[in-house]
Write a protein that holds these residues in place. Structure first.
Motif, short mmCIF file in Angstrom:
data_model
loop_
_atom_site.label_atom_id
_atom_site.label_comp_id
_atom_site.label_asym_id
_atom_site.label_seq_id
_atom_site.Cartn_x
_atom_site.Cartn_y
_atom_site.Cartn_z
N MET A 160 -10.79 -8.71 19.51
CA MET A 160 -9.14 -7.42 19.22
C MET A 160 -9.37 -8.28 17.82
O MET A 160 -9.81 -8.62 17.69
N LYS A 161 -8.40 -7.52 17.29
CA LYS A 161 -7.68 -7.61 15.87
C LYS A 161 -7.80 -9.05 15.25
O LYS A 161 -7.20 -10.12 16.37
N GLU B 38 -5.87 6.28 17.90
CA GLU B 38 -6.08 5.42 17.82
C GLU B 38 -4.48 3.94 17.41
O GLU B 38 -4.61 3.12 18.53
N GLU B 39 -3.54 4.92 18.29
CA GLU B 39 -2.91 4.59 18.29
C GLU B 39 -2.58 4.65 19.67
O GLU B 39 -1.86 2.87 20.66
N MET B 40 -3.16 5.20 20.89
CA MET B 40 -3.36 4.30 22.49
C MET B 40 -4.12 3.06 22.38
O MET B 40 -4.01 2.00 23.41
N ARG B 41 -5.06 3.38 21.82
CA ARG B 41 -6.05 1.86 21.56
C ARG B 41 -4.90 0.53 21.43
O ARG B 41 -5.51 -0.56 21.80
N ALA B 42 -4.38 0.54 20.05
CA ALA B 42 -3.41 -0.81 19.61
C ALA B 42 -3.05 -0.76 21.22
O ALA B 42 -2.73 -1.90 21.35
N ASN B 43 -2.26 -0.28 21.54
CA ASN B 43 -1.04 -0.64 22.36
C ASN B 43 -2.21 -0.80 23.94
O ASN B 43 -2.53 -2.00 24.32
N LEU B 44 -3.31 -0.66 24.46
CA LEU B 44 -4.13 -1.05 24.99
C LEU B 44 -4.73 -2.41 24.34
O LEU B 44 -4.40 -3.48 25.98
N GLU B 45 -4.82 -2.21 23.57
CA GLU B 45 -5.54 -3.86 23.23
C GLU B 45 -4.79 -4.67 23.72
O GLU B 45 -4.72 -5.64 23.51
N GLU B 46 -3.51 -4.44 22.84
CA GLU B 46 -2.17 -5.44 22.88
C GLU B 46 -1.92 -5.44 24.32
O GLU B 46 -1.43 -6.29 24.92
N LYS C 30 -15.43 -0.94 16.05
CA LYS C 30 -14.69 0.78 16.61
C LYS C 30 -14.24 1.58 15.03
O LYS C 30 -13.61 1.98 14.91
N HIS C 31 -15.58 2.24 14.95
CA HIS C 31 -15.15 3.24 13.80
C HIS C 31 -15.91 4.30 14.49
O HIS C 31 -17.23 4.18 13.22
N GLY C 32 -16.37 5.28 15.06
CA GLY C 32 -16.76 5.85 15.91
C GLY C 32 -18.25 5.72 16.46
O GLY C 32 -18.37 4.44 16.55
N MET C 33 -18.18 6.64 17.69
CA MET C 33 -19.25 6.10 18.41
C MET C 33 -20.40 6.90 18.04
O MET C 33 -20.90 7.44 18.00
N HIS C 34 -21.79 5.45 18.35
CA HIS C 34 -23.07 5.96 17.83
C HIS C 34 -23.54 6.51 19.09
O HIS C 34 -23.16 6.73 20.48
N VAL C 35 -24.39 8.14 18.74
CA VAL C 35 -25.34 8.50 19.51
C VAL C 35 -26.52 8.14 19.20
O VAL C 35 -27.21 7.41 18.29
N SER C 36 -26.52 8.47 21.02
CA SER C 36 -27.64 7.66 21.29
C SER C 36 -28.98 8.12 20.88
O SER C 36 -29.67 9.12 22.16
N GLU C 37 -29.18 8.41 19.12
CA GLU C 37 -30.46 9.16 18.70
C GLU C 37 -31.82 8.81 18.98
O GLU C 37 -32.47 10.41 18.82
N ASP C 38 -32.40 8.73 20.10
CA ASP C 38 -33.78 8.31 20.40
C ASP C 38 -33.55 9.42 21.32
O ASP C 38 -34.69 9.76 21.83
N ASN C 39 -32.57 9.44 22.20
CA ASN C 39 -32.88 10.16 23.54
C ASN C 39 -31.67 11.53 23.14
O ASN C 39 -32.41 12.29 24.32
N VAL C 40 -30.72 11.64 22.71
CA VAL C 40 -30.63 13.40 21.65
C VAL C 40 -30.64 13.13 20.73
O VAL C 40 -30.34 12.50 19.84
N ILE C 41 -30.82 14.70 20.41
CA ILE C 41 -30.06 15.38 18.76
C ILE C 41 -29.24 15.70 19.15
O ILE C 41 -28.89 16.18 19.95
#
Ligand code: DLL
Length: 440
Positions: free
Chosen positions: A1-2, A224-232, A259-270
């Protein structure tokens, strides 16, 4: 939560926080192995590499990736079911698929190694969202060929949590179970999570009466709006999770609590971003089509798989300590696929139902709405002149028939509206088949 201080937990610090140089070496080594497996075992890849004059020995580092051919969804359809399998069939322990495909579906064979690698990717995602052994994880993604349910399940089991395998549907029961068992994490699509949150409110249950603290939400685009709504609504941290059955289901990329982007599982995919028209790789920061090469899969590895998802990559450091690049939210698709309640739908599937059907013309329009956080798909279909002057009973019978057929092909219920001949606008260029009224 924020505002809550963030404690970053890692599932596999060695892999997730490896230096970029080490990671590059590991990726290069794993790429060489994967290319060799593909060339030796999959006729399609061998033929495509031969046509380009490329031999496995030519692939030495990740920089050589661009010498390799792309793979497309159509390749999986053409080679259905086992043509792209690189391991002996007896090594395949699981088949997963893509929801809602017509005719030949897409299936992907996983070896035990692939299932284990995938389970770890989801375990990392759950850990990144604050989850662990002490959690009670409620899974409301569908179980089955779709990778959401089983994928989240395997990851939750891997972190040692108490897993509640609810699958989708029956909202009041989902809420009762979440409340009574004291679920601390929720895994489902973001739109369903919002619906659950709204229903919880309507039932007069306060977020404090639930023990939920976070969740991994994905399988469809959200904002992001959906995220804010869901978190609330639920009083939780809502983290994004991405994946696709061809590459390894949910967990291919996931957000940490920053929560600023998704880490790509780079040891498993390029991961690459390409210009979808020129097919040339684009630098970090530029928006284009996501392309993945798997480097740990043995059942059905994929070389340069074009996802048709549009986004950009960000390699700037993250406070969580992970060194893997982050992908931004998916902002669109290069094809016309739409996702309805987690099910992938192509307008062509609807067309395949209508073409050749008596009484209707193949002119149609798909109308997507979000009502009470649930996606609804409406299909407008034009009647032929003859049918238009038929009896109401006949027209209703036709409508029910179309509805049933679409359900059996696409896998979801739609609202069919039969409209007078020539009432759907004709286009001179690319036909517009979808009106998406969802604000996402
Ligand atoms: O949707 C896997 C998944 C399950 C991901 C549960 C996350 C959570 P497919 O059915 O193969 O696999 O559909 C893959 O869904 O190419 C995207 O277009 C879309 N998609 C998946 N995750 C996200 C997301 C699963 N977080 C297709 N944001 C992908 C936007 C997503 N779109």
């Amino acid at each position: 939560m924020k505002g809550t201080p963030k404690e970053h937990k890692l599932y596999n610090p060695k892999m997730e926080c490896m230096s970029r140089e080490e990671l590059r070496e590991l990726q290069s080594k794993r790429l060489r192995e994967t290319v060799k497996i593909e060339y030796e075992n999959v006729a399609l890849y061998r033929a495509r590499m031969d046509a380009r004059g490329v031999k496995p020995e030519d692939i030495k580092t990740v920089d050589d990736l661009r010498l390799l051919p792309f793979t497309q969804k159509t390749d999986l359809r053409d080679e259905f079911p086992f043509g792209l399998i690189a391991a002996p069939k007896s090594e395949i322990v699981r088949i997963q698929g893509s929801s809602g495909t017509t005719g030949k579906p897409i299936v992907v064979g996983y070896t035990q190694n692939d299932v284990d690698v995938w389970a770890e990717m989801v375990a990392r995602a759950i850990t990144a969202a604050g989850g662990g052994k002490d959690d009670i994880i409620h899974i409301a993604y569908g179980y089955g060929l779709f990778t959401g349910g089983l994928g989240a399940h395997q990851g939750a089991a891997k972190v040692g949590a108490m897993v509640v395998p609810m699958s989708s549907g029956n909202t009041p029961r989902q809420i009762m179970m979440m409340k009574e068992l004291g679920a601390t994490m929720l895994c489902c699509t973001p739109s369903y999570a919002t619906f659950l949150g709204e229903t919880i409110r309507e039932m007069g249950i306060k977020p404090e009466e639930m023990r939920l603290k976070s969740g991994c939400f994905g399988a469809e685009p959200w904002s992001e709006e959906m995220r804010a709504n869901l978190e609330e609504l639920l009083g939780i941290d809502a983290c994004d999770i991405y994946g696709l059955v061809e590459i390894g289901g949910p967990g291919v990329a996931f957000e940490c609590l920053e929560k600023h982007g998704m880490h790509v599982s780079e040891d498993n995919v390029i991961v690459e971003i390409i210009d979808p028209v020129t097919e040339e790789p684009l630098p970090y920061g530029e928006s284009g089509e996501l392309v993945f090469t798997t480097i740990m899969k043995t059942g059905m590895p994929m070389l340069r798989y074009r996802t048709h998802d549009i986004c950009s990559l960000d390699a700037s450091p993250c406070k969580c300590g992970r060194t893997h690049v982050r992908m931004e939210r998916i902002t669109g698709r290069t094809d016309d696929m739409i996702i309805i309640r987690g099910v992938n739908v192509f307008p062509s599937q609807i067309e395949s139902v209508l073409v050749g059907m008596d009484g209707v013309s193949p002119h149609y329009m798909l109308i997507v709405d979000r009502v009470n956080s649930t996606d609804k798909l409406g299909v407008q279909v034009e009647l032929t002149n003859e049918m238009f002057s038929d009896t109401v009973a006949e027209i209703e019978k036709l409508r029910d028939g179309i509805k049933e057929k679409i359900k059996s092909v696409v896998g979801i219920s739609v609202k069919v509206q039969l409209v007078p001949p020539k009432s759907i606008p004709r286009s001179e260029g690319k036909a517009k088949r979808v009106i998406d009224n969802r604000n996402i």
